[in-house]
Design a protein around this motif. Structure first.
Motif, PDB file in Angstrom:
ATOM      1  N   GLU A   1      -9.057  10.006   7.095  1.00  0.00           N
ATOM      2  CA  GLU A   1      -8.336  10.477   5.914  1.00  0.00           C
ATOM      3  C   GLU A   1      -6.830  10.342   6.126  1.00  0.00           C
ATOM      4  OE1 GLU A   1      -7.997  14.605   3.426  1.00  0.00           O
ATOM      5  OE2 GLU A   1      -9.925  14.106   4.330  1.00  0.00           O
ATOM      6  N   ASP A   2      -6.373  10.611   7.355  1.00  0.00           N
ATOM      7  CA  ASP A   2      -4.940  10.485   7.659  1.00  0.00           C
ATOM      8  C   ASP A   2      -4.456   9.045   7.512  1.00  0.00           C
ATOM      9  OD1 ASP A   2      -4.683  13.197   8.177  1.00  0.00           O
ATOM     10  OD2 ASP A   2      -5.082  12.966  10.325  1.00  0.00           O
ATOM     11  N   MET A   3      -5.242   8.097   7.983  1.00  0.00           N
ATOM     12  CA  MET A   3      -4.869   6.681   7.859  1.00  0.00           C
ATOM     13  C   MET A   3      -4.802   6.291   6.387  1.00  0.00           C
ATOM     14  SD  MET A   3      -4.179   3.713   9.278  1.00  0.00           S
ATOM     15  CE  MET A   3      -4.856   3.550  10.916  1.00  0.00           C
TER      16      MET A   3
ATOM     17  N   MET B   1       0.797   6.479   0.970  1.00  0.00           N
ATOM     18  CA  MET B   1       2.200   6.901   0.944  1.00  0.00           C
ATOM     19  C   MET B   1       3.128   5.702   1.152  1.00  0.00           C
ATOM     20  SD  MET B   1       1.888  10.542   2.991  1.00  0.00           S
ATOM     21  CE  MET B   1       3.592  10.554   3.452  1.00  0.00           C
ATOM     22  N   LEU B   2       2.792   4.839   2.088  1.00  0.00           N
ATOM     23  CA  LEU B   2       3.590   3.648   2.344  1.00  0.00           C
ATOM     24  C   LEU B   2       3.608   2.731   1.126  1.00  0.00           C
ATOM     25  CD1 LEU B   2       5.253   2.210   4.510  1.00  0.00           C
ATOM     26  CD2 LEU B   2       3.145   1.126   5.305  1.00  0.00           C
ATOM     27  N   ALA B   3       2.477   2.611   0.473  1.00  0.00           N
ATOM     28  CA  ALA B   3       2.400   1.779  -0.730  1.00  0.00           C
ATOM     29  C   ALA B   3       3.322   2.321  -1.823  1.00  0.00           C
ATOM     30  CB  ALA B   3       0.961   1.705  -1.235  1.00  0.00           C
ATOM     31  N   VAL B   4       3.344   3.623  -2.001  1.00  0.00           N
ATOM     32  CA  VAL B   4       4.225   4.231  -3.009  1.00  0.00           C
ATOM     33  C   VAL B   4       5.684   4.030  -2.614  1.00  0.00           C
ATOM     34  CG1 VAL B   4       4.966   6.424  -4.023  1.00  0.00           C
ATOM     35  CG2 VAL B   4       2.534   5.898  -3.824  1.00  0.00           C
ATOM     36  N   GLU B   5       6.009   4.272  -1.346  1.00  0.00           N
ATOM     37  CA  GLU B   5       7.383   4.118  -0.869  1.00  0.00           C
ATOM     38  C   GLU B   5       7.892   2.699  -1.055  1.00  0.00           C
ATOM     39  OE1 GLU B   5       7.197   5.365   3.203  1.00  0.00           O
ATOM     40  OE2 GLU B   5       6.919   7.471   2.680  1.00  0.00           O
ATOM     41  N   GLU B   6       7.024   1.711  -0.869  1.00  0.00           N
ATOM     42  CA  GLU B   6       7.423   0.311  -0.970  1.00  0.00           C
ATOM     43  C   GLU B   6       7.107  -0.293  -2.330  1.00  0.00           C
ATOM     44  OE1 GLU B   6       6.111  -1.997   2.349  1.00  0.00           O
ATOM     45  OE2 GLU B   6       7.018  -0.619   3.798  1.00  0.00           O
ATOM     46  N   ASP B   7       6.626   0.531  -3.264  1.00  0.00           N
ATOM     47  CA  ASP B   7       6.292   0.079  -4.616  1.00  0.00           C
ATOM     48  C   ASP B   7       5.358  -1.129  -4.578  1.00  0.00           C
ATOM     49  OD1 ASP B   7       6.323   0.220  -7.395  1.00  0.00           O
ATOM     50  OD2 ASP B   7       7.976  -1.217  -7.549  1.00  0.00           O
ATOM     51  N   THR B   8       4.268  -0.974  -3.845  1.00  0.00           N
ATOM     52  CA  THR B   8       3.269  -2.040  -3.737  1.00  0.00           C
ATOM     53  C   THR B   8       1.885  -1.386  -3.758  1.00  0.00           C
ATOM     54  OG1 THR B   8       2.647  -4.026  -2.490  1.00  0.00           O
ATOM     55  CG2 THR B   8       3.293  -2.090  -1.192  1.00  0.00           C
TER      56      THR B   8
ATOM     57  N   VAL C   1      -2.009  -0.690  -1.740  1.00  0.00           N
ATOM     58  CA  VAL C   1      -2.657  -0.593  -0.434  1.00  0.00           C
ATOM     59  C   VAL C   1      -3.260  -1.946  -0.073  1.00  0.00           C
ATOM     60  CG1 VAL C   1      -4.562   0.488   0.833  1.00  0.00           C
ATOM     61  CG2 VAL C   1      -3.064   1.884  -0.601  1.00  0.00           C
ATOM     62  N   GLN C   2      -3.848  -2.637  -1.059  1.00  0.00           N
ATOM     63  CA  GLN C   2      -4.436  -3.951  -0.797  1.00  0.00           C
ATOM     64  C   GLN C   2      -3.392  -4.930  -0.279  1.00  0.00           C
ATOM     65  OE1 GLN C   2      -7.115  -5.462  -3.756  1.00  0.00           O
ATOM     66  NE2 GLN C   2      -6.740  -7.575  -3.188  1.00  0.00           N
ATOM     67  N   ALA C   3      -2.190  -4.919  -0.859  1.00  0.00           N
ATOM     68  CA  ALA C   3      -1.129  -5.817  -0.406  1.00  0.00           C
ATOM     69  C   ALA C   3      -0.709  -5.479   1.024  1.00  0.00           C
ATOM     70  CB  ALA C   3       0.066  -5.740  -1.349  1.00  0.00           C
ATOM     71  N   LEU C   4      -0.636  -4.191   1.341  1.00  0.00           N
ATOM     72  CA  LEU C   4      -0.275  -3.788   2.702  1.00  0.00           C
ATOM     73  C   LEU C   4      -1.336  -4.218   3.710  1.00  0.00           C
ATOM     74  CD1 LEU C   4       1.107  -0.184   2.077  1.00  0.00           C
ATOM     75  CD2 LEU C   4       2.420  -2.239   2.657  1.00  0.00           C
ATOM     76  N   ILE C   5      -2.584  -4.034   3.359  1.00  0.00           N
ATOM     77  CA  ILE C   5      -3.663  -4.445   4.259  1.00  0.00           C
ATOM     78  C   ILE C   5      -3.663  -5.957   4.426  1.00  0.00           C
ATOM     79  CG2 ILE C   5      -6.181  -4.551   4.539  1.00  0.00           C
ATOM     80  CD1 ILE C   5      -6.249  -1.735   3.247  1.00  0.00           C
ATOM     81  N   GLY C   6      -3.419  -6.680   3.341  1.00  0.00           N
ATOM     82  CA  GLY C   6      -3.315  -8.141   3.431  1.00  0.00           C
ATOM     83  C   GLY C   6      -2.196  -8.567   4.363  1.00  0.00           C
TER      84      GLY C   6
END
Length: 92
Positions: free
Chosen positions: A52-54, A60-67, A69-74
């Motif tokens: 759950e933490d991950m 949170m990172l996706a919101v901060e970077e305006d992107t 989760v799928q883009a971050l994982i990619g």
């Protein structure tokens, strides 16, 4: 009598075109038509289960970077492949 008979009748009634109206293209049984989003056509899911933490950190990172989760994982998968001397093939 099936306990779902009423539901089946309701679905059939809603799916049937009304008099003088062309059939709805999205309600077809043709296997070449897909309900999958066009952005997903030709792509396959890569799935993993994480804490759950991950999950929270990625959201949170996706919101901060305006992107997304799928883009971050990619991006993370691209970095992993490059680090291992592989080429990240294809479009995400």
């Amino acid at each position: 009598m099936s306990r779902f008979k009423n539901l089946q009748d309701t679905i059939a009634t809603k799916a049937a075109p009304k008099a003088g109206q062309a059939p709805d293209e999205t309600v077809t049984s043709n296997s070449s038509n897909s309900t999958r989003a066009r952005a997903r056509e030709g792509k396959k899911a890569i799935v993993g289960y994480f804490s759950e933490d991950m999950s929270r950190q990625f959201r949170m990172l996706a919101v901060e970077e305006d992107t997304t989760v799928q883009a971050l994982i990619g991006e993370a998968l691209d970095m992993l492949l490059r680090a291992r001397g592989k080429h990240p093939f294809g479009e995400r």
